[in-house]
Design a protein around this motif. Structure first.
Motif, short mmCIF file in Angstrom:
data_model
loop_
_atom_site.label_atom_id
_atom_site.label_comp_id
_atom_site.label_asym_id
_atom_site.label_seq_id
_atom_site.Cartn_x
_atom_site.Cartn_y
_atom_site.Cartn_z
N GLU A 48 -2.78 9.32 4.85
CA GLU A 48 -2.07 9.73 3.64
C GLU A 48 -1.16 8.60 3.17
OE1 GLU A 48 -2.25 12.62 1.89
OE2 GLU A 48 -3.82 13.33 3.25
N GLY A 49 -0.92 8.56 1.87
CA GLY A 49 0.01 7.59 1.33
C GLY A 49 -0.55 6.92 0.10
N GLU A 50 0.25 6.01 -0.45
CA GLU A 50 -0.15 5.23 -1.61
C GLU A 50 -0.60 3.85 -1.14
OE1 GLU A 50 2.97 4.94 -4.47
OE2 GLU A 50 2.46 6.88 -5.33
N TYR A 51 -1.56 3.30 -1.88
CA TYR A 51 -2.14 2.02 -1.51
C TYR A 51 -2.20 1.08 -2.70
CZ TYR A 51 -3.80 4.35 2.70
OH TYR A 51 -3.86 5.04 3.88
N ALA A 52 -1.82 -0.17 -2.48
CA ALA A 52 -2.15 -1.24 -3.41
C ALA A 52 -3.59 -1.64 -3.07
CB ALA A 52 -1.21 -2.43 -3.20
N ASP A 54 -5.02 -4.42 -2.12
CA ASP A 54 -5.21 -5.17 -0.88
C ASP A 54 -4.98 -4.31 0.36
OD1 ASP A 54 -2.43 -5.12 -1.49
OD2 ASP A 54 -2.07 -6.94 -0.35
N GLU A 55 -4.04 -3.37 0.27
CA GLU A 55 -3.80 -2.45 1.39
C GLU A 55 -4.99 -1.53 1.62
OE1 GLU A 55 1.03 -2.03 0.84
OE2 GLU A 55 -0.30 -0.62 -0.19
N LEU A 56 -5.58 -1.05 0.53
CA LEU A 56 -6.75 -0.19 0.64
C LEU A 56 -7.92 -0.97 1.22
CD1 LEU A 56 -8.13 2.52 0.20
CD2 LEU A 56 -8.61 1.81 -2.15
#
Length: 79
Positions: A48-52, A54-56
């Motif tokens: 769970e969470g938000e992703y930029a 590059d993070e994804l």
């Protein structure tokens, strides 16, 4: 677990107009795009969470890595 080009294309589309996207929206868009089951299995394991973008990309790579734990995206066990 291998991913397909369809997942890479979806990620590119997701971030065309946004900087960060939460896991639920990523999953909804993947379902709408009718991604293959292997790609959906990778997204099922996305924390769970938000992703930029590059993070994804990094999280997907960790999850899809051969021998990756089916329960976690942590690269090393936590003591």
């Amino acid at each position: 677990m291998a991913t397909t080009e369809a997942l890479a294309e979806l990620v590119d589309e997701l971030y065309a107009a946004q900087e960060r996207i939460d896991r639920n929206e990523i999953y909804r868009r993947a379902v709408a795009a009718e991604l293959p089951s292997d790609d959906m299995a990778v997204l099922d394991r996305l924390p769970e969470g938000e992703y930029a973008e590059d993070e994804l990309d990094e999280a997907i790579a960790l999850i899809a890595e051969p021998g990756a734990s089916p329960l976690s995206v942590e690269p090393d066990p936590v003591d």
